[in-house]
Motif scaffolding. Structure first.
Motif, PDB file in Angstrom:
ATOM      1  N   ALA A  34       2.035   3.955 -10.968  1.00  0.00           N
ATOM      2  CA  ALA A  34       2.092   5.074 -11.912  1.00  0.00           C
ATOM      3  C   ALA A  34       0.682   5.330 -12.428  1.00  0.00           C
ATOM      4  CB  ALA A  34       3.026   4.744 -13.068  1.00  0.00           C
ATOM      5  N   GLU A  35       0.234   6.583 -12.382  1.00  0.00           N
ATOM      6  CA  GLU A  35      -1.108   6.882 -12.904  1.00  0.00           C
ATOM      7  C   GLU A  35      -0.991   7.636 -14.218  1.00  0.00           C
ATOM      8  OE1 GLU A  35      -3.475   9.351 -10.267  1.00  0.00           O
ATOM      9  OE2 GLU A  35      -2.175  11.077 -10.536  1.00  0.00           O
ATOM     10  N   GLY A  36      -2.018   7.505 -15.065  1.00  0.00           N
ATOM     11  CA  GLY A  36      -2.023   8.243 -16.331  1.00  0.00           C
ATOM     12  C   GLY A  36      -1.144   7.626 -17.404  1.00  0.00           C
ATOM     13  N   ASP A  39      -1.559  10.039  -3.234  1.00  0.00           N
ATOM     14  CA  ASP A  39      -1.985  10.279  -4.622  1.00  0.00           C
ATOM     15  C   ASP A  39      -1.296  11.512  -5.202  1.00  0.00           C
ATOM     16  OD1 ASP A  39      -3.499   9.975  -6.904  1.00  0.00           O
ATOM     17  OD2 ASP A  39      -5.418  10.410  -5.949  1.00  0.00           O
ATOM     18  N   ASP A  40      -1.201  11.588  -6.519  1.00  0.00           N
ATOM     19  CA  ASP A  40      -0.642  12.763  -7.216  1.00  0.00           C
ATOM     20  C   ASP A  40       0.729  13.111  -6.668  1.00  0.00           C
ATOM     21  OD1 ASP A  40      -3.144  12.744  -8.355  1.00  0.00           O
ATOM     22  OD2 ASP A  40      -3.901  14.420  -7.189  1.00  0.00           O
ATOM     23  N   PHE A  41       1.504  12.091  -6.315  1.00  0.00           N
ATOM     24  CA  PHE A  41       2.778  12.342  -5.649  1.00  0.00           C
ATOM     25  C   PHE A  41       3.751  13.104  -6.555  1.00  0.00           C
ATOM     26  CE2 PHE A  41       7.083  11.368  -4.205  1.00  0.00           C
ATOM     27  CZ  PHE A  41       6.984  11.881  -2.915  1.00  0.00           C
ATOM     28  N   ILE A  80       2.660   7.992  -8.470  1.00  0.00           N
ATOM     29  CA  ILE A  80       3.351   9.042  -9.230  1.00  0.00           C
ATOM     30  C   ILE A  80       2.342   9.818 -10.069  1.00  0.00           C
ATOM     31  CG2 ILE A  80       5.246   9.550 -10.825  1.00  0.00           C
ATOM     32  CD1 ILE A  80       6.310   6.720 -10.296  1.00  0.00           C
ATOM     33  N   ASP A  81       2.354  11.133  -9.933  1.00  0.00           N
ATOM     34  CA  ASP A  81       1.370  11.963 -10.630  1.00  0.00           C
ATOM     35  C   ASP A  81       1.492  11.819 -12.144  1.00  0.00           C
ATOM     36  OD1 ASP A  81      -0.749  14.030 -10.270  1.00  0.00           O
ATOM     37  OD2 ASP A  81       0.567  15.084 -11.681  1.00  0.00           O
ATOM     38  N   ARG A  82       0.351  11.928 -12.812  1.00  0.00           N
ATOM     39  CA  ARG A  82       0.363  11.698 -14.252  1.00  0.00           C
ATOM     40  C   ARG A  82       1.066  12.790 -15.037  1.00  0.00           C
ATOM     41  NH1 ARG A  82      -5.485  12.632 -14.131  1.00  0.00           N
ATOM     42  NH2 ARG A  82      -5.890  14.618 -15.146  1.00  0.00           N
ATOM     43  N   SER A  83       1.332  13.938 -14.417  1.00  0.00           N
ATOM     44  CA  SER A  83       2.065  14.988 -15.139  1.00  0.00           C
ATOM     45  C   SER A  83       3.504  14.536 -15.443  1.00  0.00           C
ATOM     46  CB  SER A  83       2.058  16.295 -14.340  1.00  0.00           C
ATOM     47  OG  SER A  83       2.622  16.100 -13.065  1.00  0.00           O
TER      48      SER A  83
HETATM   49 MG    MG Z   1      -5.051  13.662  -9.991  1.00  0.00          MG
END
Ligand code: MG
Ligand code: C2E
Ligand code: MG
Ligand code: MG
Length: 287
Positions: free
Chosen positions: A243-245, A187-189, A209-212
């Protein structure tokens, strides 16, 4: 509360020491109250599991979900995990809370697979303390048996932070989880600072892949380059990518073109309580 701290500070005539100790007291009291309530929350059944869909880009359907815990403290509304997971870790509540979440998720996923979504995979966040608990694997095995959930329907989400600890002790845990047939996602890679060599060393199935990074694509060139690199690396190592976010159509199109297989984010849906998530699954099937 902040007002009363101010009041005391003024009263004592610009006495900063007084101000700070009062403010610290207020904070300590707030924290103490939160801790006391948190200790009761599990037995009072105040936790809820929300589910956020994961969409396959190939089929545009829901193929999975991430389970995200919420705390419904009476009179306080819904408290997000960022406010109580760190405290739960400190006070040792994370182990029983984590078990409770795992059990809820296994039961729920089994029910969905029977009636609404035969292939759905649900992921659960596992904090480092849980992963380091020697009885985690046995508990998962037992829960899968009890709920009759196929192991392949469960995924564990761990963060890179975990991989900065004693790696030799972690490897057998990874291996026994893999042996069960449960998959593991990182997570949050991209936000951690650990060595990339762990990607070869540990049996990791998915990179999230982190949402940033997602937040800044496609406008920010650095984020674009890094997102492409993460997708290419995952493919080369035989891992899937999520992909998150994802918050808008532009990001979704960019990720589709880049060969990302799976997405999650407010563009598709917020995390939802069970009944609302089920409505999505019903429509998913009719599509
Ligand atoms: Mg997170
Ligand atoms: P996470 O695992 O990285 O979960 C994703 C977080 O991003 C969730 O926040 C989700 O609501 C939020 N999110 C999803 N889509 C979007 C989007 O499009 N835009 C933005 N800005 N945010 C989005 P949430 O639910 O507040 O959870 C925060 C963190 O708390 C999680 O981060 C996870 O690390 C932790 N957490 C949640 N549930 C559990 C749990 O059951 N156990 C443990 N140990 N940790 C948990
Ligand atoms: Mg997660
Ligand atoms: Mg995440």
């Amino acid at each position: 509360c902040a007002d009363s701290a101010m009041y005391h500070a003024k009263e004592s005539g610009r006495n900063n020491y007084q101000f700070f100790t009062t403010e610290l007291n207020v904070r300590a009291q707030h924290r103490y109250a939160l801790e006391t309530n948190l200790r009761r929350a599990l037995t009072e059944q105040e936790f809820l599991v929300y589910y956020q869909p994961k969409i396959s880009l190939e089929t545009s359907r829901i193929v999975g979900a991430e389970a995200l815990v919420r705390w419904q403290m009476p009179g306080m509304g819904l408290i997000p995990p960022t406010e109580f997971i760190p405290i739960s870790e400190e006070i040792g509540l994370i182990l029983p809370l984590g078990r409770w979440v795992l059990e809820q998720v296994c039961r729920q996923t089994c029910a969905w697979r029977a009636h609404l979504a035969p292939d759905i995979v649900v992921s659960v966040n596992i904090s480092p303390k849980q992963f380091q608990d020697p009885s985690l694997c046995k508990f998962i095995e037992h829960t899968l048996q009890e709920t009759k959930l196929p192991p392949s329907a469960l995924q564990l989400e761990i963060t890179e932070g975990l991989l900065m600890g004693e790696l030799d002790l972690l490897l057998p845990v990874f291996e026994s989880i893999k042996k069960l047939g449960v998959s593991i996602s990182l997570d949050d890679f991209g936000t951690g600072f650990s060595s990339l060599s762990y990607l070869q060393r540990f049996p990791i199935d998915n990179l999230k892949i982190d949402r940033s990074f997602i937040h800044k694509i496609p406008a920010n060139q650095d984020s674009v380059v890094l997102t492409h690199a993460i997708i290419a690396m995952a493919k080369a190592l035989g891992m899937s990518v999520t992909a998150e976010g994802v918050e808008n159509a532009e990001q979704m199109l960019f990720l589709t073109d880049s060969g990302c297989q799976e997405m999650q984010g407010f563009y598709f849906s917020q995390p939802l309580p069970v009944e609302q998530f089920e409505k999505l699954l019903q429509n998913n099937r009719q599509l």
